[in-house]
Design a protein around this motif. Structure first.
Motif, short mmCIF file in Angstrom:
data_model
loop_
_atom_site.label_atom_id
_atom_site.label_comp_id
_atom_site.label_asym_id
_atom_site.label_seq_id
_atom_site.Cartn_x
_atom_site.Cartn_y
_atom_site.Cartn_z
N SER A 110 -4.94 -24.90 -7.83
CA SER A 110 -4.98 -24.41 -6.46
C SER A 110 -5.50 -25.48 -5.51
O SER A 110 -6.31 -26.33 -5.88
CB SER A 110 -5.88 -23.19 -6.36
N ASP A 114 -4.03 -22.81 -0.77
CA ASP A 114 -3.61 -21.74 -1.67
C ASP A 114 -4.61 -20.59 -1.66
O ASP A 114 -4.24 -19.43 -1.75
CB ASP A 114 -3.50 -22.24 -3.12
N GLY A 125 -2.28 -16.44 1.24
CA GLY A 125 -2.86 -17.08 0.08
C GLY A 125 -3.53 -16.05 -0.81
O GLY A 125 -3.34 -14.84 -0.66
N ARG A 126 -4.34 -16.52 -1.75
CA ARG A 126 -4.95 -15.59 -2.70
C ARG A 126 -5.90 -14.61 -2.01
O ARG A 126 -6.08 -13.48 -2.49
CB ARG A 126 -5.68 -16.37 -3.80
N ASP A 182 4.07 -13.26 0.24
CA ASP A 182 3.40 -14.56 0.22
C ASP A 182 4.35 -15.56 -0.41
O ASP A 182 4.73 -15.43 -1.58
CB ASP A 182 2.10 -14.48 -0.58
N THR A 184 4.13 -18.56 -1.46
CA THR A 184 3.68 -19.37 -2.59
C THR A 184 3.55 -18.54 -3.86
O THR A 184 4.02 -18.93 -4.92
CB THR A 184 2.31 -20.02 -2.27
N GLU A 216 -5.40 -23.48 7.68
CA GLU A 216 -6.31 -23.29 6.55
C GLU A 216 -7.52 -22.46 6.97
O GLU A 216 -8.06 -22.59 8.07
CB GLU A 216 -6.79 -24.64 6.03
#
Length: 238
Positions: A110, A114, A125-126, A182, A184, A216
């Motif tokens: 990650s 991520d 993301g997560r 998501d 990703t 981010e």
């Protein structure tokens, strides 16, 4: 015995046919988008996937022939949606298996992006995936059925309140909550105005911090301690 064998062969053939359609990344991604976010036109799907409409059209035709998507013509637009609501369960199970049984643990190493970043005004993301999974599993939100990407409030809103969110604060005329695929991790994170409220609550509580000029989100030291408690299964460290 013969009837049982015949029945078993029919099921096996059905599974093989489904696996064949899901084995292509374009068809799989199209189904994931439709299951998570609800109906799309071909142009909307093509834009989201970054493929040409003619190429996508061939794959959608195969999915229609397999009964996995349906199409409804509205004026000059052809609107596609999943043909079976339960296909979302199959896609979620595949994503979890691909991520070694944990929908928020990626197979590769990650990066901070991520872990947490913004998607419009909500968390992705997560972090965003964990918010979605936690609220659905706790019964605070009812998941979409594949015919629309909208989520409805559940009967037990305790998990929302624990995150610092009052559903009554949703902005008028905005979608309450939506499943946003998501890109990703291939499973939904929480969109809609509830997604915005959750992210605002995390920022106000000092759990995450926005990074100027980027998408981010930085998980703070306080977030390292509190977020795994609020969101079981979430691990802040990349």
């Amino acid at each position: 015995m013969a009837g049982w064998v015949d029945s078993g062969n029919a099921v096996q053939a059905s599974v093989v046919a489904l696996a064949r359609e899901l084995s292509d990344p374009v068809r799989l991604t199209a189904l994931q988008l439709l299951a998570a976010e609800g109906p799309h036109t071909m142009v909307q799907l093509a834009d989201a996937m970054g493929v040409s409409p003619p190429r996508l059209g061939n794959h959608l035709a195969r999915l229609r022939a397999a009964g996995l998507v349906t199409v409804e013509h509205t004026g000059r637009h052809a609107v596609y949606q999943v043909g079976r609501a339960d296909i979302a369960d199959v896609l979620t199970a595949l994503a979890r298996y691909a991520h070694r049984g944990d929908p928020v643990t990626p197979r590769r190493t990650s990066s901070p992006v991520d872990v947490a970043h913004t998607c419009y005004d909500h968390a992705a993301g997560r972090l965003g995936i964990s918010v979605f999974a936690t609220l659905v599993e706790a019964g605070a939100l009812r998941p979409p059925d594949g015919r629309t990407g909208d989520l409805a409030l559940g009967e037990d809103l305790t998990a929302l309140h624990r995150l610092g969110v009052d559903p009554a604060a949703v902005a008028p005329r905005r979608r309450l909550a939506s499943a946003c695929l998501d890109r990703t991790h291939r499973v939904p994170h929480l969109g809609g105005d509830l997604g915005r409220l959750v992210l605002d609550a995390f920022v106000a509580a000092g759990l995450v911090r926005r990074q100027d000029g980027t998408r981010e989100l930085l998980v703070t030291g306080r977030g390292d301690e509190r977020l795994p408690v609020l969101l079981p299964g979430f691990t802040p460290a990349p």
